[in-house]
Enzyme design. Structure first.
Site, PDB file in Angstrom:
ATOM      1  N   SER A 172       0.889  -1.325   0.020  1.00  0.00           N
ATOM      2  CA  SER A 172       0.153   0.004   0.144  1.00  0.00           C
ATOM      3  C   SER A 172       0.922   1.065   0.009  1.00  0.00           C
ATOM      4  O   SER A 172       0.303   2.207  -0.013  1.00  0.00           O
ATOM      5  CB  SER A 172      -0.896   0.183   1.087  1.00  0.00           C
ATOM      6  OG  SER A 172      -1.618  -1.055   1.204  1.00  0.00           O
ATOM      7  N   LYS A 223       1.718   4.074   5.101  1.00  0.00           N
ATOM      8  CA  LYS A 223       2.614   3.159   4.625  1.00  0.00           C
ATOM      9  C   LYS A 223       3.932   3.648   3.824  1.00  0.00           C
ATOM     10  O   LYS A 223       4.961   3.160   3.683  1.00  0.00           O
ATOM     11  CB  LYS A 223       2.158   1.970   4.024  1.00  0.00           C
ATOM     12  CG  LYS A 223       1.024   1.137   4.924  1.00  0.00           C
ATOM     13  CD  LYS A 223       2.042   0.337   6.180  1.00  0.00           C
ATOM     14  CE  LYS A 223       1.457   0.406   7.335  1.00  0.00           C
ATOM     15  NZ  LYS A 223       2.542  -0.378   8.257  1.00  0.00           N
ATOM     16  N   TYR A 281      -4.552   5.399   5.480  1.00  0.00           N
ATOM     17  CA  TYR A 281      -3.611   4.294   5.590  1.00  0.00           C
ATOM     18  C   TYR A 281      -2.464   4.258   4.809  1.00  0.00           C
ATOM     19  O   TYR A 281      -1.331   4.299   5.376  1.00  0.00           O
ATOM     20  CB  TYR A 281      -4.330   3.035   5.845  1.00  0.00           C
ATOM     21  CG  TYR A 281      -3.627   1.735   5.846  1.00  0.00           C
ATOM     22  CD1 TYR A 281      -3.248   1.218   7.022  1.00  0.00           C
ATOM     23  CD2 TYR A 281      -3.426   1.037   4.777  1.00  0.00           C
ATOM     24  CE1 TYR A 281      -2.232   0.232   7.208  1.00  0.00           C
ATOM     25  CE2 TYR A 281      -2.623  -0.424   4.847  1.00  0.00           C
ATOM     26  CZ  TYR A 281      -2.022  -0.594   6.058  1.00  0.00           C
ATOM     27  OH  TYR A 281      -1.369  -1.666   6.273  1.00  0.00           O
TER      28      TYR A 281
HETATM   29  N1  LIG Z   1      -2.196  -7.829   7.200  1.00  0.00           N
HETATM   30  C1  LIG Z   1      -1.790  -7.296   6.280  1.00  0.00           C
HETATM   31  O1  LIG Z   1      -2.572  -7.604   5.081  1.00  0.00           O
HETATM   32  C2  LIG Z   1      -1.037  -6.249   5.972  1.00  0.00           C
HETATM   33  C3  LIG Z   1      -0.401  -5.667   7.157  1.00  0.00           C
HETATM   34  N2  LIG Z   1       0.605  -4.713   7.041  1.00  0.00           N
HETATM   35  C4  LIG Z   1       1.190  -4.024   8.094  1.00  0.00           C
HETATM   36  O2  LIG Z   1       1.499  -4.974   9.062  1.00  0.00           O
HETATM   37  C5  LIG Z   1       1.590  -4.618  10.440  1.00  0.00           C
HETATM   38  C6  LIG Z   1       1.130  -5.750  11.326  1.00  0.00           C
HETATM   39  O3  LIG Z   1      -0.362  -5.881  10.788  1.00  0.00           O
HETATM   40  P1  LIG Z   1      -1.334  -7.046  11.326  1.00  0.00           P
HETATM   41  O4  LIG Z   1      -0.332  -8.307  11.963  1.00  0.00           O
HETATM   42  O5  LIG Z   1      -1.756  -7.600  10.080  1.00  0.00           O
HETATM   43  O6  LIG Z   1      -2.009  -6.653  12.324  1.00  0.00           O
HETATM   44  P2  LIG Z   1      -2.722  -7.289  13.579  1.00  0.00           P
HETATM   45  O7  LIG Z   1      -4.102  -6.509  14.164  1.00  0.00           O
HETATM   46  O8  LIG Z   1      -2.987  -8.803  13.375  1.00  0.00           O
HETATM   47  O9  LIG Z   1      -1.799  -7.187  14.808  1.00  0.00           O
HETATM   48  C7  LIG Z   1      -1.716  -5.833  15.287  1.00  0.00           C
HETATM   49  C8  LIG Z   1      -0.430  -5.795  16.384  1.00  0.00           C
HETATM   50  O10 LIG Z   1      -0.048  -4.312  16.564  1.00  0.00           O
HETATM   51  C9  LIG Z   1      -0.470  -3.866  17.880  1.00  0.00           C
HETATM   52  N3  LIG Z   1      -0.780  -2.473  18.101  1.00  0.00           N
HETATM   53  C10 LIG Z   1      -1.913  -2.274  17.464  1.00  0.00           C
HETATM   54  N4  LIG Z   1      -1.837  -0.804  17.937  1.00  0.00           N
HETATM   55  C11 LIG Z   1      -0.715  -0.488  18.529  1.00  0.00           C
HETATM   56  C12 LIG Z   1      -0.382   0.757  18.974  1.00  0.00           C
HETATM   57  N5  LIG Z   1      -0.877   1.810  19.124  1.00  0.00           N
HETATM   58  N6  LIG Z   1       0.920   0.732  19.776  1.00  0.00           N
HETATM   59  C13 LIG Z   1       1.636  -0.668  19.979  1.00  0.00           C
HETATM   60  N7  LIG Z   1       1.158  -1.683  19.625  1.00  0.00           N
HETATM   61  C14 LIG Z   1      -0.128  -1.680  18.716  1.00  0.00           C
HETATM   62  C15 LIG Z   1      -1.431  -5.178  18.375  1.00  0.00           C
HETATM   63  O11 LIG Z   1      -1.299  -5.146  19.739  1.00  0.00           O
HETATM   64  C16 LIG Z   1      -0.810  -6.243  17.770  1.00  0.00           C
HETATM   65  O12 LIG Z   1      -0.026  -7.184  18.141  1.00  0.00           O
HETATM   66  C17 LIG Z   1       0.859  -3.276  10.361  1.00  0.00           C
HETATM   67  O13 LIG Z   1       1.885  -2.253  10.395  1.00  0.00           O
HETATM   68  C18 LIG Z   1       0.094  -3.434   8.825  1.00  0.00           C
HETATM   69  O14 LIG Z   1       0.084  -2.068   8.529  1.00  0.00           O
HETATM   70  C19 LIG Z   1       1.058  -4.497   5.859  1.00  0.00           C
HETATM   71  C20 LIG Z   1       0.771  -4.761   4.694  1.00  0.00           C
HETATM   72  C21 LIG Z   1      -0.451  -6.010   4.825  1.00  0.00           C
HETATM   73  C1  LIG Z   2      -5.291  -4.514   5.859  1.00  0.00           C
HETATM   74  C2  LIG Z   2      -5.374  -4.764   4.274  1.00  0.00           C
HETATM   75  O1  LIG Z   2      -6.053  -5.985   3.946  1.00  0.00           O
HETATM   76  C3  LIG Z   2      -3.837  -4.865   3.895  1.00  0.00           C
HETATM   77  O2  LIG Z   2      -3.192  -3.912   4.535  1.00  0.00           O
HETATM   78  C4  LIG Z   2      -2.342  -3.582   3.712  1.00  0.00           C
HETATM   79  O3  LIG Z   2      -1.263  -2.686   4.032  1.00  0.00           O
HETATM   80  C5  LIG Z   2      -2.397  -4.442   2.377  1.00  0.00           C
HETATM   81  O4  LIG Z   2      -2.158  -3.409   1.225  1.00  0.00           O
HETATM   82  C6  LIG Z   2      -3.803  -4.607   2.536  1.00  0.00           C
HETATM   83  O5  LIG Z   2      -4.643  -3.935   1.702  1.00  0.00           O
END
Ligand SMILES: NC(=O)C1=CN([C@@H]2O[C@H](COP(=O)(O)OP(=O)(O)OC[C@H]3O[C@@H](n4cnc5c(N)ncnc54)[C@H](O)[C@@H]3O)[C@@H](O)[C@H]2O)C=CC1
Ligand SMILES: C[C@H](O)[C@@H]1OC(=O)[C@H](O)[C@@H]1O
Length: 260
Positions: free
Chosen positions: A152, A167, A163
């Protein structure tokens, strides 16, 4: 082992990609400081999540501590460094991963949704990276910082106008920090995950049509798993990537390049 006896801090380590980074780092020989934010875990009904990560790492024979803190707060970065030094003596690696993605339309975006997303994803990454860099510089031992950016950063999303700029900002932060911190032997890189199945998008992907659309768009034919990203973070954090800094690695099963 890629991270034998390294001290690794992971933000957002209680669930999803951060949890996988923490456990993979431990499997590769690291001791780990796990940051998380309980309010966010509670919003997904996953409040004891951090306990499972601590148990996973203990079962691998490595040490871990959990440090709750909202990365959007300026004091969280320095507090994480103090906790790491108190427990393990130093910091070798930061995986700056914590992030939120509350899907919302643009035209009626509540200012607080925009500002919270910026504060957690971009300001949080900045302050934690700055704190880690100062700790690594003081140690004089170099280090590695790997941020979780996203596909993203490169392409948009109609329900992600608040968002996607965060990123792109995280990607740019790592590029500029690579220049600022190279003289101290601190490497800065990012991973750009595509669509990885986690709590973050579980509701969005509960739309079967949308999930099928992604699976069709991804040349490798499946959504990503958190471990797919974690292995790449660990590589970039390790000495195998000793001449890599300022780079961004797409981890998306080929989705970005798939125009037709
Ligand atoms: N799931 C996806 O498709 C993608 C995710 N990302 C990025 O990967 C990273 C992790 O995402 P996911 O594992 O999918 O999310 P998730 O929702 O499964 O986990 C989020 C984690 O971040 C912590 N968290 C949330 N807000 C916080 C805060 N204010 N301070 C400290 N910790 C906090 C939560 O406690 C949890 O451990 C994010 O930066 C997200 O933008 C990037 C690309 C794709
Ligand atoms: C949360 C979305 O499915 C996910 O977050 C990202 O950063 C990817 O681009 C996907 O849109």
């Amino acid at each position: 082992m890629l991270l034998k006896d390294k001290i690794v801090i992971v933000t957002g380590a209680s669930r999803g990609i951060g949890r996988a980074i923490a456990v993979t780092a431990a499997r590769e020989g690291a001791d780990v400081v796990l940051n998380y934010w309980g309010d966010n875990d509670a919003a997904y009904d996953r409040r004891p999540a951090i306990r499972e990560v601590l148990d996973d790492i203990a079962s691998l024979g490595r040490r871990a501590i959990a440090v709750e803190g909202n990365v959007a707060a300026r004091e969280t970065g320095p507090a994480l460094m103090r906790a790491a030094v108190d427990a393990f003596g130093r910091v070798d690696v930061l995986a700056s991963n914590a992030g939120i993605c509350p899907f919302h339309a643009f035209l009626d975006m509540p200012p607080e949704v925009f500002e919270t997303t910026m504060a957690v994803n971009l300001h949080g990454a900045f302050y934690v990276t700055q704190a880690a860099a100062n700790q690594m510089k003081a140690q004089g031992t170099g280090g590695a910082i790997v941020a979780t950016s996203s596909i993203s950063a490169l392409v948009g999303g109609g329900m992600q106008t608040h968002y996607t700029p965060t990123k792109a900002g995280v990607h740019s932060l790592m590029q500029s920090c690579a220049i600022a911190l190279g003289p101290y032997g601190i490497r800065c890189n990012s991973v750009m995950p595509g669509t990885i199945a986690t709590d973050l998008n579980a509701e969005d992907l509960s739309d079967a049509g949308k999930k099928a659309y992604f699976e069709k768009r991804i040349p490798l034919g499946r959504l990503g798993a958190p471990e797919d990203v974690a292995e790449c973070v660990v590589f970039l954090a390790s000495d195998r990537a000793r001449y890599v800094t300022g780079a961004a690695l797409l981890v998306d099963g080929g989705m970005f390049v798939n125009l037709q």
